[in-house]
Design a protein around this motif. Structure first.
Motif, mmCIF file in Angstrom:
data_model
loop_
_atom_site.group_PDB
_atom_site.id
_atom_site.type_symbol
_atom_site.label_atom_id
_atom_site.label_comp_id
_atom_site.label_asym_id
_atom_site.label_seq_id
_atom_site.Cartn_x
_atom_site.Cartn_y
_atom_site.Cartn_z
ATOM 1 N N VAL A 24 0.844 -1.189 0.000
ATOM 2 C CA VAL A 24 0.000 0.000 0.000
ATOM 3 C C VAL A 24 0.882 1.242 0.000
ATOM 4 O O VAL A 24 2.098 1.159 0.077
ATOM 5 C CB VAL A 24 -0.948 0.026 1.220
ATOM 6 N N GLY A 25 0.248 2.402 -0.073
ATOM 7 C CA GLY A 25 0.982 3.661 -0.071
ATOM 8 C C GLY A 25 1.378 4.082 -1.467
ATOM 9 O O GLY A 25 1.037 3.430 -2.460
ATOM 10 N N LEU A 30 -2.461 -0.389 -5.516
ATOM 11 C CA LEU A 30 -3.699 0.266 -5.090
ATOM 12 C C LEU A 30 -3.635 1.773 -5.330
ATOM 13 O O LEU A 30 -4.622 2.401 -5.722
ATOM 14 C CB LEU A 30 -3.979 -0.023 -3.614
ATOM 15 N N HIS A 31 -2.485 2.350 -5.110
ATOM 16 C CA HIS A 31 -2.301 3.779 -5.361
ATOM 17 C C HIS A 31 -2.416 4.069 -6.858
ATOM 18 O O HIS A 31 -3.024 5.073 -7.263
ATOM 19 C CB HIS A 31 -0.933 4.223 -4.837
ATOM 20 N N ALA A 32 -1.850 3.202 -7.694
ATOM 21 C CA ALA A 32 -1.912 3.393 -9.150
ATOM 22 C C ALA A 32 -3.350 3.279 -9.665
ATOM 23 O O ALA A 32 -3.746 4.010 -10.572
ATOM 24 C CB ALA A 32 -1.023 2.358 -9.843
ATOM 25 N N VAL A 33 -4.134 2.376 -9.079
ATOM 26 C CA VAL A 33 -5.551 2.253 -9.457
ATOM 27 C C VAL A 33 -6.297 3.520 -9.070
ATOM 28 O O VAL A 33 -7.063 4.079 -9.862
ATOM 29 C CB VAL A 33 -6.189 1.014 -8.799
ATOM 30 N N LYS A 34 -6.085 3.998 -7.861
ATOM 31 C CA LYS A 34 -6.776 5.203 -7.398
ATOM 32 C C LYS A 34 -6.416 6.425 -8.239
ATOM 33 O O LYS A 34 -7.256 7.294 -8.473
ATOM 34 C CB LYS A 34 -6.422 5.464 -5.927
ATOM 35 N N ASP A 35 -5.190 6.480 -8.729
ATOM 36 C CA ASP A 35 -4.749 7.608 -9.550
ATOM 37 C C ASP A 35 -5.129 7.463 -11.014
ATOM 38 O O ASP A 35 -4.861 8.360 -11.815
ATOM 39 C CB ASP A 35 -3.222 7.772 -9.448
ATOM 40 N N GLY A 36 -5.714 6.307 -11.394
ATOM 41 C CA GLY A 36 -6.109 6.091 -12.775
ATOM 42 C C GLY A 36 -4.985 5.641 -13.682
ATOM 43 O O GLY A 36 -5.150 5.581 -14.906
ATOM 44 N N GLU A 37 -3.834 5.291 -13.090
ATOM 45 C CA GLU A 37 -2.701 4.833 -13.900
ATOM 46 C C GLU A 37 -2.891 3.386 -14.349
ATOM 47 O O GLU A 37 -2.322 2.947 -15.354
ATOM 48 C CB GLU A 37 -1.399 4.963 -13.104
ATOM 49 N N ARG A 122 10.394 -1.448 6.862
ATOM 50 C CA ARG A 122 10.110 -2.383 5.780
ATOM 51 C C ARG A 122 9.170 -1.731 4.774
ATOM 52 O O ARG A 122 8.418 -0.815 5.133
ATOM 53 C CB ARG A 122 9.457 -3.652 6.332
ATOM 54 N N PRO A 123 9.165 -2.204 3.515
ATOM 55 C CA PRO A 123 8.211 -1.665 2.540
ATOM 56 C C PRO A 123 6.788 -1.724 3.085
ATOM 57 O O PRO A 123 6.378 -2.729 3.666
ATOM 58 C CB PRO A 123 8.397 -2.587 1.331
ATOM 59 N N LEU A 124 6.042 -0.647 2.912
ATOM 60 C CA LEU A 124 4.727 -0.506 3.534
ATOM 61 C C LEU A 124 3.715 -1.496 2.959
ATOM 62 O O LEU A 124 3.485 -1.537 1.749
ATOM 63 C CB LEU A 124 4.219 0.922 3.330
ATOM 64 N N LYS A 125 3.126 -2.288 3.848
ATOM 65 C CA LYS A 125 2.099 -3.262 3.467
ATOM 66 C C LYS A 125 1.001 -3.248 4.507
ATOM 67 O O LYS A 125 1.207 -2.825 5.642
ATOM 68 C CB LYS A 125 2.695 -4.673 3.355
ATOM 69 N N CYS A 126 -0.162 -3.734 4.098
ATOM 70 C CA CYS A 126 -1.310 -3.815 4.988
ATOM 71 C C CYS A 126 -1.758 -5.266 5.083
ATOM 72 O O CYS A 126 -1.897 -5.945 4.060
ATOM 73 C CB CYS A 126 -2.449 -2.952 4.439
ATOM 74 N N ALA A 127 -1.985 -5.759 6.301
ATOM 75 C CA ALA A 127 -2.452 -7.134 6.495
ATOM 76 C C ALA A 127 -3.951 -7.191 6.230
ATOM 77 O O ALA A 127 -4.737 -6.581 6.949
ATOM 78 C CB ALA A 127 -2.144 -7.595 7.918
ATOM 79 N N MET A 128 -4.332 -7.896 5.177
ATOM 80 C CA MET A 128 -5.744 -8.051 4.825
ATOM 81 C C MET A 128 -6.148 -9.507 5.013
ATOM 82 O O MET A 128 -5.323 -10.412 4.879
ATOM 83 C CB MET A 128 -5.983 -7.600 3.386
ATOM 84 N N PRO A 129 -7.430 -9.754 5.335
ATOM 85 C CA PRO A 129 -7.841 -11.110 5.729
ATOM 86 C C PRO A 129 -7.796 -12.137 4.616
ATOM 87 O O PRO A 129 -8.117 -11.850 3.460
ATOM 88 C CB PRO A 129 -9.283 -10.916 6.220
ATOM 89 N N ARG A 130 -7.371 -13.339 4.979
ATOM 90 C CA ARG A 130 -7.487 -14.501 4.113
ATOM 91 C C ARG A 130 -7.941 -15.661 5.007
ATOM 92 O O ARG A 130 -8.071 -15.514 6.209
ATOM 93 C CB ARG A 130 -6.182 -14.835 3.409
ATOM 94 N N GLY A 131 -8.176 -16.812 4.409
ATOM 95 C CA GLY A 131 -8.735 -17.916 5.181
ATOM 96 C C GLY A 131 -10.231 -17.709 5.337
ATOM 97 O O GLY A 131 -10.885 -17.142 4.455
ATOM 98 N N GLU A 132 -10.807 -18.137 6.449
ATOM 99 C CA GLU A 132 -12.252 -18.008 6.661
ATOM 100 C C GLU A 132 -12.671 -16.537 6.598
ATOM 101 O O GLU A 132 -12.174 -15.710 7.337
ATOM 102 C CB GLU A 132 -12.649 -18.594 8.010
ATOM 103 N N LEU A 155 -11.133 0.458 0.895
ATOM 104 C CA LEU A 155 -11.592 0.931 2.197
ATOM 105 C C LEU A 155 -10.643 0.487 3.315
ATOM 106 O O LEU A 155 -10.393 1.232 4.267
ATOM 107 C CB LEU A 155 -13.009 0.417 2.477
ATOM 108 N N LYS A 156 -10.122 -0.729 3.188
ATOM 109 C CA LYS A 156 -9.188 -1.237 4.197
ATOM 110 C C LYS A 156 -7.950 -0.359 4.278
ATOM 111 O O LYS A 156 -7.465 -0.050 5.387
ATOM 112 C CB LYS A 156 -8.789 -2.671 3.851
ATOM 113 N N GLU A 157 -7.427 0.039 3.127
ATOM 114 C CA GLU A 157 -6.238 0.895 3.141
ATOM 115 C C GLU A 157 -6.525 2.201 3.876
ATOM 116 O O GLU A 157 -5.653 2.734 4.558
ATOM 117 C CB GLU A 157 -5.768 1.187 1.714
#
Length: 304
Positions: A24-25, A30-37, A122-132, A155-157
């Motif tokens: 993220v960041g 995700l940033h490239a999608v938000k910027d339309g790139e 460390r390079p910026l990342k966000c923990a998003m859910p996986r598994g159940e 929204l999570k970001e």
């Protein structure tokens, strides 16, 4: 297409059981999608590769075009065309032409000195859910559309990573970030509410909406131990599995799956991402990641 009910269903999962790391960041996908790139689907195709990868090295697991097409419920041709647009920029193929795709992913598309960092350097990342209740598990089950999945991740970001409560976010914000129509976004929000991945919280007057995301993050966070320089002996490998010296952990050198057993009388069982990054001895994890990366690079060279 979408039902109007906003009540959560039995599919709702309160607390995440496992997580995946998503870059993220600035300079992230995700940033490239938000910027339309990058387009919304280009972003999701990349994020699917990231979901099935080694999150430290960026090496993806082998996954075919058909597998991704089934995940997104689109044609294989559409996935193939999308990945061609991403190749040599965001993803670099390391598998042979006629083999299931294995790629080196760029987590942040920038010079090393411009990569955003977290508090541990460390390079910026966000923990998003996986598994159940996880994002891609819900997608694979057909519970949500891929566009709903993208909206949830955006929204999570923009949320508190300890509580899962989002910053105030309007439909206009989501329109700007995704280029989806207003009516479509309202439909995807309702879909996320229906399956229990989203709850709209009370707001005052005309304030933008604030949401509670589900599954929520782990209740507590353990502090990471500072990294120390390590030297390692050669790992014992049997088949695809490499073993720690205490025989409590093993890693699959093909898939990056790590398993644990408290003693030799117990069977190995897959560990969660929380266990991996917060409970597993740091030295063992570093050794496993080093050995996995070496195996992947050697395999890629053999495929050339």
């Amino acid at each position: 297409m979408f039902e109007s009910s906003t009540e959560t269903t039995s599919k709702s999962v309160d607390i995440q059981s496992d997580t995946m790391q998503v870059p993220v960041g600035v300079h992230s996908m995700l940033h490239a999608v938000k910027d339309g790139e990058q387009s919304a689907f280009e972003g999701m195709a990349y994020l699917a590769r990231n979901a099935f990868s080694n999150w430290d090295s960026g090496l993806s697991h082998s996954k075919s075009i058909r597998d991704l097409a089934e995940l997104f419920h689109v044609s294989p041709q559409y996935v193939q065309q999308t990945e061609k647009k991403l190749e040599d920029k965001w993803i670099h193929r390391v598998s042979g032409k006629h083999k299931a795709g294995k790629f080196q992913l760029m987590h942040h598309l920038s010079a090393a000195e411009d990569v955003p960092l977290d508090g541990d350097g460390r390079p910026l990342k966000c923990a998003m859910p996986r598994g159940e209740g996880g994002i891609f598990e819900r997608l694979e089950a057909g519970d949500i559309h891929w566009k709903s999945a993208l909206i949830w991740m955006l929204l999570k970001e923009k949320s508190d990573w300890r509580t899962g409560i989002t910053d105030p976010t309007s439909i206009s914000d989501l329109q700007k970030w995704t280029r989806f129509s207003r009516s479509a976004i309202c439909g995807y929000i309702k879909e996320l509410m229906k399956v229990g991945m989203l709850e709209r919280l009370p707001r005052k007057g005309n304030e933008a909406s604030v949401y509670q995301l589900y599954p929520r993050p782990y209740p507590q966070k353990q502090e990471r131990q500072p990294e120390q320089e390590q030297t390692f002996r050669e790992m014992r490998v049997v088949g695809d599995w490499g073993y720690s010296y205490n025989h409590q952990y093993r890693i699959n050198l093909e898939t990056d799956e790590i398993q644990y057993r408290p003693n030799r009388k117990k069977q190995f069982k897959r560990i969660s991402d929380y266990h991996r990054y917060h409970e597993m001895p740091k030295a063992i994890l570093m050794h496993f990641e080093m050995r996995y990366n070496l195996h992947q690079h050697l395999t890629a060279r053999q495929d050339e």
